[in-house]
Write an enzyme that holds these catalytic residues in place. Sequence first.
Site, PDB file in Angstrom:
ATOM      1  N   LYS A   1      57.128 -29.632-116.657  1.00  0.00           N
ATOM      2  CA  LYS A   1      57.227 -29.271-118.080  1.00  0.00           C
ATOM      3  C   LYS A   1      56.379 -28.016-118.360  1.00  0.00           C
ATOM      4  CE  LYS A   1      60.065 -32.417-119.387  1.00  0.00           C
ATOM      5  NZ  LYS A   1      61.431 -32.023-119.758  1.00  0.00           N
TER       6      LYS A   1
ATOM      7  N   TYR B   1      55.711 -34.385-112.551  1.00  0.00           N
ATOM      8  CA  TYR B   1      56.565 -34.405-113.754  1.00  0.00           C
ATOM      9  C   TYR B   1      55.944 -33.503-114.829  1.00  0.00           C
ATOM     10  CZ  TYR B   1      57.991 -35.660-118.394  1.00  0.00           C
ATOM     11  OH  TYR B   1      58.394 -35.568-119.703  1.00  0.00           O
TER      12      TYR B   1
ATOM     13  N   SER C   1      56.544 -31.978-123.386  1.00  0.00           N
ATOM     14  CA  SER C   1      55.752 -33.215-123.472  1.00  0.00           C
ATOM     15  C   SER C   1      54.282 -32.905-123.648  1.00  0.00           C
ATOM     16  CB  SER C   1      55.953 -33.999-122.174  1.00  0.00           C
ATOM     17  OG  SER C   1      54.959 -34.984-122.025  1.00  0.00           O
TER      18      SER C   1
HETATM   19  C1  WQD Z   1      51.261 -46.228-123.349  1.00  0.00           C
HETATM   20  C2  WQD Z   1      49.988 -47.066-123.410  1.00  0.00           C
HETATM   21  C3  WQD Z   1      49.081 -47.653-121.259  1.00  0.00           C
HETATM   22  C4  WQD Z   1      52.502 -50.109-120.074  1.00  0.00           C
HETATM   23  C5  WQD Z   1      53.911 -41.665-120.729  1.00  0.00           C
HETATM   24  C6  WQD Z   1      54.031 -40.486-119.853  1.00  0.00           C
HETATM   25  C7  WQD Z   1      54.121 -39.235-120.671  1.00  0.00           C
HETATM   26  C8  WQD Z   1      55.183 -39.359-121.739  1.00  0.00           C
HETATM   27  C9  WQD Z   1      55.014 -40.626-122.561  1.00  0.00           C
HETATM   28  C10 WQD Z   1      57.193 -38.208-121.054  1.00  0.00           C
HETATM   29  C11 WQD Z   1      48.973 -46.619-122.356  1.00  0.00           C
HETATM   30  C12 WQD Z   1      49.565 -48.884-122.020  1.00  0.00           C
HETATM   31  C13 WQD Z   1      51.653 -49.276-120.787  1.00  0.00           C
HETATM   32  C14 WQD Z   1      52.117 -51.444-119.797  1.00  0.00           C
HETATM   33  C15 WQD Z   1      50.065 -51.054-120.965  1.00  0.00           C
HETATM   34  N1  WQD Z   1      56.461 -39.349-121.135  1.00  0.00           N
HETATM   35  N2  WQD Z   1      50.457 -49.746-121.225  1.00  0.00           N
HETATM   36  N3  WQD Z   1      50.903 -51.865-120.263  1.00  0.00           N
HETATM   37  O1  WQD Z   1      51.260 -43.294-120.335  1.00  0.00           O
HETATM   38  O2  WQD Z   1      50.947 -42.710-122.799  1.00  0.00           O
HETATM   39  O3  WQD Z   1      52.747 -41.603-121.487  1.00  0.00           O
HETATM   40  O4  WQD Z   1      55.000 -41.726-121.637  1.00  0.00           O
HETATM   41  O5  WQD Z   1      56.945 -37.116-121.437  1.00  0.00           O
HETATM   42  O6  WQD Z   1      54.469 -38.196-119.797  1.00  0.00           O
HETATM   43  O7  WQD Z   1      52.843 -40.428-119.102  1.00  0.00           O
HETATM   44  O8  WQD Z   1      52.960 -44.029-122.083  1.00  0.00           O
HETATM   45  O9  WQD Z   1      54.150 -46.148-122.476  1.00  0.00           O
HETATM   46  O10 WQD Z   1      53.242 -45.662-120.138  1.00  0.00           O
HETATM   47  O11 WQD Z   1      51.672 -46.203-121.978  1.00  0.00           O
HETATM   48  O12 WQD Z   1      48.966 -51.465-121.371  1.00  0.00           O
HETATM   49  O13 WQD Z   1      52.847 -52.245-119.153  1.00  0.00           O
HETATM   50  O14 WQD Z   1      50.309 -48.407-123.108  1.00  0.00           O
HETATM   51  O15 WQD Z   1      47.834 -47.907-120.649  1.00  0.00           O
HETATM   52  O16 WQD Z   1      47.694 -46.717-122.945  1.00  0.00           O
HETATM   53  P1  WQD Z   1      51.855 -42.940-121.642  1.00  0.00           P
HETATM   54  P2  WQD Z   1      53.082 -45.552-121.615  1.00  0.00           P
END
Ligand code: WQD
Length: 338
Positions: A154, A150, A125
């Site tokens: 990785k 987590y 990741s």
């Molecule tokens: C994406 C964007 C939030 C939810 C995560 C893990 C990472 C990887 C990918 C495994 C961000 C915004 C989100 C919501 C929002 N996973 N958001 N409202 O945080 O980039 O990465 O998933 O490997 O390890 O950390 O993904 O989908 O949580 O968020 O505004 O209800 O959407 O702020 O900018 P993230 P995400």
Amino acid sequence: MKILVTGGLGFIGSHTVVELQNVGYEVIVIDDLSNSSEKVLDGIEAITGVRPIFEKLDLREKSKVQDFFKRYKDIDGVIHFAASKAVGESVENPLLYYENNVGALVYVLKEMIAMDKANFIFSSSRTVYGRLDNRPMSEDLPLMPAESPYGNTKKIGEEILKDVCKVNTNLSVISLRYFNPVGAHPSAEIGELPLGVPQNLVPYITQTAMGLRDELSVFGGDWPTKDGTCVRDYINVVDLAKAHVTALRRLLDSKNESNFEFYNLGTGDGNTVLEVIESFERVSGTKLNYRIVDKRPGDDAMAYADTRKANEILGWKAESTLDDSMRSAWNWEQKIRS
Ligand code: WQD
């Protein structure tokens, strides 16, 4: 060719099983069903016409792992997805993550180093880079301290693989560092199984549009980005699955330049949260109910991939658009609620 896919009933695992079968590999799936269901096998069979061999197995049980490899001696490659992946949960329950994501990896590797030629694809990741980087993130970025247990599992996983490859030249490894996997299979036969309140953006969007959630909270509207909302690299899950087949083929054909390689898997483009919402509204024809609220702890402004290495060396490039991903995610959400 027989390929073992651990965690093969999960989101990315199941899409990879389909792409492996599409090019003629015989697939054996291991899954502990902690975050998936055997119904996923029906979805895979509905797409490819072939039901993979399935064994319910908890890879934290060393004797079970040893027994499995005694029964399947002719495995040509392993794609290792099996892991716990909820960032927040890993903070609450780190030992679960170290046991499942690191312990199980060690048990599988102990069996693989006994093989004449062991080919191993590791599900990693972009979290291994630690803090996000407000420019395209390339593989030569120094790895900073992980943001969560987590992410640390990785990082540790990659360190273990590097050390083991140094002394076991019969083992070849490619680690694939995902950015943000989204979407579902265009057939809507498989997709991201929604268990509990979605932590990730896209399942939260589709569940809000379905009426299962009142409104989407957009975490922060004053980030230093084009519209004030965070930028991420949303990579279509089918494109991601195809990258695993390309990486496996590279090892099977001994095209790898070293026995430990790693690649970022993203589109190379960044999209803001508002752009994702606009894309979803465009393809679904629905108006999404959302509100901009405070920033989420641990978030940062931008994270998107520099994909030159995967494009030029691995020979893989993402093809789907954000609209394709939103369309398939929406079709899947409607299918599972019908
Ligand atoms: C994406 C964007 C939030 C939810 C995560 C893990 C990472 C990887 C990918 C495994 C961000 C915004 C989100 C919501 C929002 N996973 N958001 N409202 O945080 O980039 O990465 O998933 O490997 O390890 O950390 O993904 O989908 O949580 O968020 O505004 O209800 O959407 O702020 O900018 P993230 P995400």
